[in-house]
Write an enzyme that holds these catalytic residues in place. Structure first.
Site, short mmCIF file in Angstrom:
data_model
loop_
_atom_site.label_atom_id
_atom_site.label_comp_id
_atom_site.label_asym_id
_atom_site.label_seq_id
_atom_site.Cartn_x
_atom_site.Cartn_y
_atom_site.Cartn_z
N CYS A 70 14.82 -3.25 20.74
CA CYS A 70 13.77 -3.94 21.48
C CYS A 70 14.43 -4.79 22.57
CB CYS A 70 12.96 -4.83 20.54
SG CYS A 70 11.59 -5.65 21.35
N LEU A 71 14.50 -4.20 23.75
CA LEU A 71 15.08 -4.88 24.91
C LEU A 71 14.16 -4.58 26.08
CD1 LEU A 71 17.56 -6.53 25.90
CD2 LEU A 71 18.66 -4.35 26.43
#
Length: 183
Positions: A112-113
């Site tokens: 999750c970036l």
């Protein structure tokens, strides 16, 4: 009528016969941009890049991150990168190959970036992504989790979170989940 496909086939055949091998494959725009990005890499000393399929396959590579500060100090985390032929118009696909107890990385290795999703722009590059991944280890974010359990522990009890990270990195269980050693 001129048969262009026949002309093209004849040219290819002549090129093969002339050199004894097939003509050099033309690089896609994505490959050219990736080659430029890789040649301009300025990695932190805690990060390395490797091409497991050899230098001929630039579109698939691995980045190893060894944080030198924070909760994940001393760990070794490997990420696989798959680059699309239309890069940089599409963000690379990045997965964490190391099973890790982290609020922003799930147990399947999804990351999750924001710059790999909704905030991706073609002006960003591989260097930016690697720094973003490194930042996830120095400053994990409990506000945008892929692993909600780890995020809740980080938010509510940072000391327990640190203990869980150490146990996971040493090769042990956190709850019902086993984590292989990565120190």
């Amino acid at each position: 009528m001129i048969k262009l496909f026949k002309v093209k086939e004849k040219q290819k055949e002549l090129a093969e016969n002339a050199k004894g091998r097939p003509p050099v494959k033309k690089q896609s725009a994505g490959e050219l941009r990736l080659h430029k990005d890789i040649s301009e890499l300025n990695l932190p000393k805690t990060c390395t890049i490797a091409f497991p399929n050899g230098k001929d396959d630039l579109m698939n590579f691995e980045v190893t991150i060894r944080p030198d500060e924070g909760y994940y100090l001393g760990g070794t985390f490997v990420f696989s990168f798959q680059i699309s032929p239309i890069y940089p118009h599409e963000a690379p696909k990045v997965k964490c190959k190391t099973k890790v107890y982290h609020p922003n990385i799930d147990l399947e290795g999804n990351v999750c970036l924001n710059i790999l999703r909704e905030d991706w722009k073609p002006v960003l590059n591989i260097n930016t992504i690697i720094y973003g991944l490194y930042h996830l280890f120095t400053e994990p974010n409990h506000e945008d989790p892929l692993n909600p359990d780890a995020a809740a522990v980080l938010r509510d009890n940072p000391k327990l979170f640190e203990s869980n990270v150490r146990r996971a990195m040493a090769g042990g269980y956190v709850g019902q989940t086993f984590f292989p050693r990565c120190i």
